[in-house]
Enzyme design. Structure first.
Site, PDB file in Angstrom:
ATOM      1  N   GLU A  43       0.808  -1.220   0.000  1.00  0.00           N
ATOM      2  CA  GLU A  43       0.000   0.000   0.000  1.00  0.00           C
ATOM      3  C   GLU A  43       0.838   1.265   0.000  1.00  0.00           C
ATOM      4  O   GLU A  43       1.976   1.264   0.461  1.00  0.00           O
ATOM      5  CB  GLU A  43      -0.980  -0.008   1.177  1.00  0.00           C
ATOM      6  CG  GLU A  43      -0.344  -0.220   2.538  1.00  0.00           C
ATOM      7  CD  GLU A  43      -0.233   1.045   3.346  1.00  0.00           C
ATOM      8  OE1 GLU A  43      -0.346   2.130   2.767  1.00  0.00           O
ATOM      9  OE2 GLU A  43       0.001   0.941   4.565  1.00  0.00           O
ATOM     10  N   GLN A  59      -5.372   6.171   0.108  1.00  0.00           N
ATOM     11  CA  GLN A  59      -4.544   4.982   0.335  1.00  0.00           C
ATOM     12  C   GLN A  59      -4.798   4.001  -0.810  1.00  0.00           C
ATOM     13  O   GLN A  59      -5.931   3.546  -0.999  1.00  0.00           O
ATOM     14  CB  GLN A  59      -4.930   4.322   1.668  1.00  0.00           C
ATOM     15  CG  GLN A  59      -4.113   3.089   2.012  1.00  0.00           C
ATOM     16  CD  GLN A  59      -4.641   2.424   3.271  1.00  0.00           C
ATOM     17  OE1 GLN A  59      -5.809   2.084   3.358  1.00  0.00           O
ATOM     18  NE2 GLN A  59      -3.778   2.247   4.249  1.00  0.00           N
ATOM     19  N   HIS A  83     -12.632   1.173   1.409  1.00  0.00           N
ATOM     20  CA  HIS A  83     -13.048   1.515   2.774  1.00  0.00           C
ATOM     21  C   HIS A  83     -12.810   2.985   3.071  1.00  0.00           C
ATOM     22  O   HIS A  83     -12.083   3.668   2.334  1.00  0.00           O
ATOM     23  CB  HIS A  83     -12.316   0.649   3.813  1.00  0.00           C
ATOM     24  CG  HIS A  83     -10.836   0.895   3.910  1.00  0.00           C
ATOM     25  ND1 HIS A  83      -9.905   0.163   3.198  1.00  0.00           N
ATOM     26  CD2 HIS A  83     -10.110   1.773   4.646  1.00  0.00           C
ATOM     27  CE1 HIS A  83      -8.682   0.585   3.500  1.00  0.00           C
ATOM     28  NE2 HIS A  83      -8.776   1.576   4.377  1.00  0.00           N
ATOM     29  N   GLU A 133     -12.976   1.943   9.068  1.00  0.00           N
ATOM     30  CA  GLU A 133     -11.768   1.710   9.868  1.00  0.00           C
ATOM     31  C   GLU A 133     -11.589   2.863  10.861  1.00  0.00           C
ATOM     32  O   GLU A 133     -11.873   4.023  10.534  1.00  0.00           O
ATOM     33  CB  GLU A 133     -10.576   1.644   8.894  1.00  0.00           C
ATOM     34  CG  GLU A 133      -9.222   1.415   9.512  1.00  0.00           C
ATOM     35  CD  GLU A 133      -8.098   1.464   8.455  1.00  0.00           C
ATOM     36  OE1 GLU A 133      -8.390   1.456   7.231  1.00  0.00           O
ATOM     37  OE2 GLU A 133      -6.936   1.524   8.872  1.00  0.00           O
TER      38      GLU A 133
HETATM   39  C1  MC0 Z   1     -16.566  -7.332   1.773  1.00  0.00           C
HETATM   40  N1  MC0 Z   1     -17.805  -6.800   1.774  1.00  0.00           N
HETATM   41  C2  MC0 Z   1     -17.715  -5.466   1.676  1.00  0.00           C
HETATM   42  C3  MC0 Z   1     -16.328  -5.193   1.601  1.00  0.00           C
HETATM   43  N2  MC0 Z   1     -15.644  -6.364   1.671  1.00  0.00           N
HETATM   44  N3  MC0 Z   1     -18.653  -4.513   1.650  1.00  0.00           N
HETATM   45  C4  MC0 Z   1     -18.227  -3.235   1.533  1.00  0.00           C
HETATM   46  N4  MC0 Z   1     -16.906  -2.895   1.443  1.00  0.00           N
HETATM   47  C5  MC0 Z   1     -15.952  -3.836   1.472  1.00  0.00           C
HETATM   48  N5  MC0 Z   1     -14.679  -3.496   1.385  1.00  0.00           N
HETATM   49  C6  MC0 Z   1     -19.073  -7.541   1.838  1.00  0.00           C
HETATM   50  C7  MC0 Z   1     -19.186  -8.501   0.673  1.00  0.00           C
HETATM   51  O1  MC0 Z   1     -19.693  -7.858  -0.465  1.00  0.00           O
HETATM   52  C8  MC0 Z   1     -20.117  -9.544   1.223  1.00  0.00           C
HETATM   53  O2  MC0 Z   1     -21.439  -9.098   1.126  1.00  0.00           O
HETATM   54  C9  MC0 Z   1     -19.734  -9.626   2.688  1.00  0.00           C
HETATM   55  O3  MC0 Z   1     -19.107  -8.367   3.005  1.00  0.00           O
HETATM   56  C10 MC0 Z   1     -18.759 -10.759   2.994  1.00  0.00           C
HETATM   57  O4  MC0 Z   1     -17.588 -10.548   2.213  1.00  0.00           O
HETATM   58  P1  MC0 Z   1     -16.539 -11.669   1.759  1.00  0.00           P
HETATM   59  O5  MC0 Z   1     -15.651 -11.070   0.737  1.00  0.00           O
HETATM   60  O6  MC0 Z   1     -17.257 -12.939   1.478  1.00  0.00           O
HETATM   61  O7  MC0 Z   1     -15.554 -11.900   2.886  1.00  0.00           O
HETATM   62  P2  MC0 Z   1     -15.434 -12.158   4.402  1.00  0.00           P
HETATM   63  O8  MC0 Z   1     -16.739 -12.268   5.104  1.00  0.00           O
HETATM   64  O9  MC0 Z   1     -14.457 -13.266   4.537  1.00  0.00           O
HETATM   65  O10 MC0 Z   1     -14.713 -10.805   4.808  1.00  0.00           O
HETATM   66  C11 MC0 Z   1     -15.323  -9.527   4.795  1.00  0.00           C
HETATM   67  C12 MC0 Z   1     -14.633  -8.680   5.861  1.00  0.00           C
HETATM   68  C13 MC0 Z   1     -13.106  -8.691   5.536  1.00  0.00           C
HETATM   69  C14 MC0 Z   1     -15.195  -7.264   5.818  1.00  0.00           C
HETATM   70  C15 MC0 Z   1     -14.892  -9.300   7.240  1.00  0.00           C
HETATM   71  O11 MC0 Z   1     -12.901  -8.164   4.227  1.00  0.00           O
HETATM   72  C16 MC0 Z   1     -12.261  -7.957   6.550  1.00  0.00           C
HETATM   73  O12 MC0 Z   1     -11.958  -8.477   7.629  1.00  0.00           O
HETATM   74  N6  MC0 Z   1     -11.858  -6.700   6.241  1.00  0.00           N
HETATM   75  C17 MC0 Z   1     -11.039  -5.903   7.163  1.00  0.00           C
HETATM   76  C18 MC0 Z   1      -9.569  -5.970   6.831  1.00  0.00           C
HETATM   77  C19 MC0 Z   1      -9.231  -5.392   5.479  1.00  0.00           C
HETATM   78  O13 MC0 Z   1     -10.110  -5.068   4.672  1.00  0.00           O
HETATM   79  N7  MC0 Z   1      -7.902  -5.289   5.169  1.00  0.00           N
HETATM   80  C20 MC0 Z   1      -7.418  -4.745   3.927  1.00  0.00           C
HETATM   81  C21 MC0 Z   1      -7.078  -3.288   4.069  1.00  0.00           C
HETATM   82  P3  MC0 Z   1     -22.622  -9.991   0.497  1.00  0.00           P
HETATM   83  O14 MC0 Z   1     -23.837  -9.126   0.598  1.00  0.00           O
HETATM   84  O15 MC0 Z   1     -22.176 -10.301  -0.886  1.00  0.00           O
HETATM   85  O16 MC0 Z   1     -22.655 -11.190   1.399  1.00  0.00           O
HETATM   86  S1  MC0 Z   1      -5.718  -3.093   5.176  1.00  0.00           S
HETATM   87  C22 MC0 Z   1      -5.545  -1.450   5.435  1.00  0.00           C
HETATM   88  O17 MC0 Z   1      -6.250  -0.676   4.888  1.00  0.00           O
HETATM   89  C23 MC0 Z   1      -4.404  -1.041   6.387  1.00  0.00           C
HETATM   90  C24 MC0 Z   1      -3.093  -1.410   5.777  1.00  0.00           C
HETATM   91  C25 MC0 Z   1      -4.439   0.444   6.755  1.00  0.00           C
HETATM   92  O18 MC0 Z   1      -5.462   1.118   6.555  1.00  0.00           O
HETATM   93  O19 MC0 Z   1      -3.429   0.937   7.285  1.00  0.00           O
END
Ligand code: MC0
Length: 140
Positions: A43, A59, A83, A133
């Site tokens: 990133e 970002q 996000h 976040e």
């Molecule tokens: C997934 N969904 C979202 C989404 N990602 N909705 C809006 N925005 C997003 N970014 C929705 C999907 O469309 C789906 O909805 C449901 O959430 C489940 O998604 P999935 O892809 O099947 O996956 P899961 O359940 O395994 O994971 C989703 C979850 C995960 C949000 C829990 O992505 C997570 O833990 N995210 C947090 C960490 C992250 O994103 N890290 C990367 C950036 P439907 O309706 O289709 O069921 S790290 C970062 O940014 C750091 C470096 C920083 O800021 O410093």
């Protein structure tokens, strides 16, 4: 509780290409770049404006693995906004407040974020469909 928008996270397929685009078209400057193994992203933070409470940034996020949050997002939606991140003074207190409100906080203990910040994500299904976040930035 929120002091500013710290950054907007954007999922991209090619980080270097996207950086050049943002530099050329919008005149933004990269202030930090890193690989975050825990989040499976490469990133870059591009400064938009610096304020008394800290900077606001774009970002850019390129996944390092396809089976990661950003990898899965790209496969499903393509490039675009991933996000929004709000600045807070005390991330532990913000986590507790959000959890008390019934929002699923995905990180009950803060994790490492960009520029040595401490971060926690909330589930997008509990935050109006927007992955949200909390960021406690390093004071400068
Ligand atoms: C997934 N969904 C979202 C989404 N990602 N909705 C809006 N925005 C997003 N970014 C929705 C999907 O469309 C789906 O909805 C449901 O959430 C489940 O998604 P999935 O892809 O099947 O996956 P899961 O359940 O395994 O994971 C989703 C979850 C995960 C949000 C829990 O992505 C997570 O833990 N995210 C947090 C960490 C992250 O994103 N890290 C990367 C950036 P439907 O309706 O289709 O069921 S790290 C970062 O940014 C750091 C470096 C920083 O800021 O410093």
């Amino acid at each position: 509780m929120f002091t500013r928008i710290d950054h907007v996270g954007i999922a991209v397929r090619d980080l270097e290409k996207s950086i050049v685009w943002y530099q050329t078209m919008f005149g933004l400057t990269v202030v930090a770049q890193e690989i975050n193994e825990e989040q499976s992203v490469h990133e870059a933070m591009l400064l938009v404006d610096d304020g008394p409470q800290g900077g606001s940034h774009v970002q850019l996020l390129e996944p390092t693995r396809q089976d990661s949050p950003v990898g899965k997002y790209l496969a499903r939606h393509g490039e675009g906004m991933h996000h929004i991140a709000y600045g807070v003074d005390d991330v532990e207190a913000a986590i507790a407040t959000m959890a008390t409100s019934g929002i699923r906080v995905l990180d009950r203990k803060p994790r490492h974020g960009a520029m040595n910040s401490r971060i926690a994500f909330m589930h997008p299904k509990d935050t109006g469909g927007v992955l949200t976040e909390l960021v406690q930035a390093v004071k400068h």
